[in-house]
Design a protein around this motif. Structure first.
Motif, mmCIF file in Angstrom:
data_model
loop_
_atom_site.group_PDB
_atom_site.id
_atom_site.type_symbol
_atom_site.label_atom_id
_atom_site.label_comp_id
_atom_site.label_asym_id
_atom_site.label_seq_id
_atom_site.Cartn_x
_atom_site.Cartn_y
_atom_site.Cartn_z
ATOM 1 N N ILE A 10 -4.368 9.632 5.548
ATOM 2 C CA ILE A 10 -4.362 8.378 4.786
ATOM 3 C C ILE A 10 -5.131 8.606 3.489
ATOM 4 C CG2 ILE A 10 -5.322 6.036 4.721
ATOM 5 C CD1 ILE A 10 -3.202 5.887 6.640
ATOM 6 N N LYS A 58 1.925 2.418 11.376
ATOM 7 C CA LYS A 58 2.244 1.166 10.672
ATOM 8 C C LYS A 58 1.000 0.279 10.549
ATOM 9 C CE LYS A 58 5.148 -2.914 11.042
ATOM 10 N NZ LYS A 58 6.141 -3.631 11.856
ATOM 11 N N GLN A 61 -1.528 1.383 7.894
ATOM 12 C CA GLN A 61 -1.199 0.958 6.532
ATOM 13 C C GLN A 61 -1.689 -0.464 6.293
ATOM 14 O OE1 GLN A 61 0.327 3.721 4.909
ATOM 15 N NE2 GLN A 61 -0.054 4.403 6.997
ATOM 16 N N GLU A 62 -1.455 -1.322 7.282
ATOM 17 C CA GLU A 62 -1.862 -2.720 7.172
ATOM 18 C C GLU A 62 -3.386 -2.852 7.080
ATOM 19 O OE1 GLU A 62 0.011 -4.405 10.626
ATOM 20 O OE2 GLU A 62 2.018 -4.209 9.752
ATOM 21 N N CYS A 64 -5.443 -0.703 5.767
ATOM 22 C CA CYS A 64 -5.839 -0.295 4.418
ATOM 23 C C CYS A 64 -5.630 -1.425 3.413
ATOM 24 C CB CYS A 64 -5.061 0.951 3.985
ATOM 25 S SG CYS A 64 -5.520 2.446 4.879
ATOM 26 N N ARG A 71 -2.733 0.248 -2.920
ATOM 27 C CA ARG A 71 -1.643 1.148 -2.541
ATOM 28 C C ARG A 71 -2.188 2.094 -1.479
ATOM 29 N NH1 ARG A 71 1.956 3.701 -7.234
ATOM 30 N NH2 ARG A 71 3.749 4.253 -5.959
ATOM 31 N N VAL A 72 -1.319 2.566 -0.595
ATOM 32 C CA VAL A 72 -1.727 3.500 0.451
ATOM 33 C C VAL A 72 -0.742 4.661 0.458
ATOM 34 C CG1 VAL A 72 -2.258 3.814 2.892
ATOM 35 C CG2 VAL A 72 -2.508 1.551 1.847
ATOM 36 N N SER A 74 0.321 8.014 2.458
ATOM 37 C CA SER A 74 0.143 8.609 3.784
ATOM 38 C C SER A 74 1.070 9.794 3.944
ATOM 39 C CB SER A 74 0.460 7.591 4.881
ATOM 40 O OG SER A 74 -0.417 6.507 4.807
#
Length: 95
Positions: A10, A58, A61-62, A64, A71-72, A74
């Motif tokens: 990440i 998933k 990401q949320e 972060c 923005r992320v 990965s």
């Protein structure tokens, strides 16, 4: 489905001093899921069912975004074989 290995890197888009705190939140979440995992200097490797691990990705990401990331980025690596694969079979000789 048999166990697979999934490595997740990440890269949260936040000011530099916030990078580790955001990554720490993701690792805390991974730990809370009960999957076998190992934190490395560049990525965290997990072992388990592919669908379950993808749900963890998933949610990572949320997390972060919730932590203020604009923005992320990965990177995911998956090691799959029909009979299953474990972290131990790959690294036991180094322990």
């Amino acid at each position: 489905m048999k166990n697979i290995n999934l490595s997740l890197q990440i890269i949260p888009c936040v000011p530099e001093e916030r990078i580790y705190p955001v990554v720490d939140k993701v690792i805390e979440y991974i730990a809370s899921t009960g999957v076998k995992y190992e934190v490395g200097p560049m990525e965290t490797t997990m072992e388990g069912d592919l669908d379950h691990l993808l749900e963890i990705v998933k949610k990572a990401q949320e997390i972060c975004v919730k932590e203020g990331c604009s923005r992320v980025l990965s990177q995911i690596k998956i090691d799959y074989k029909a009979e299953g694969v474990t972290m131990d079979e790959k690294i036991h000789k180094y322990r």
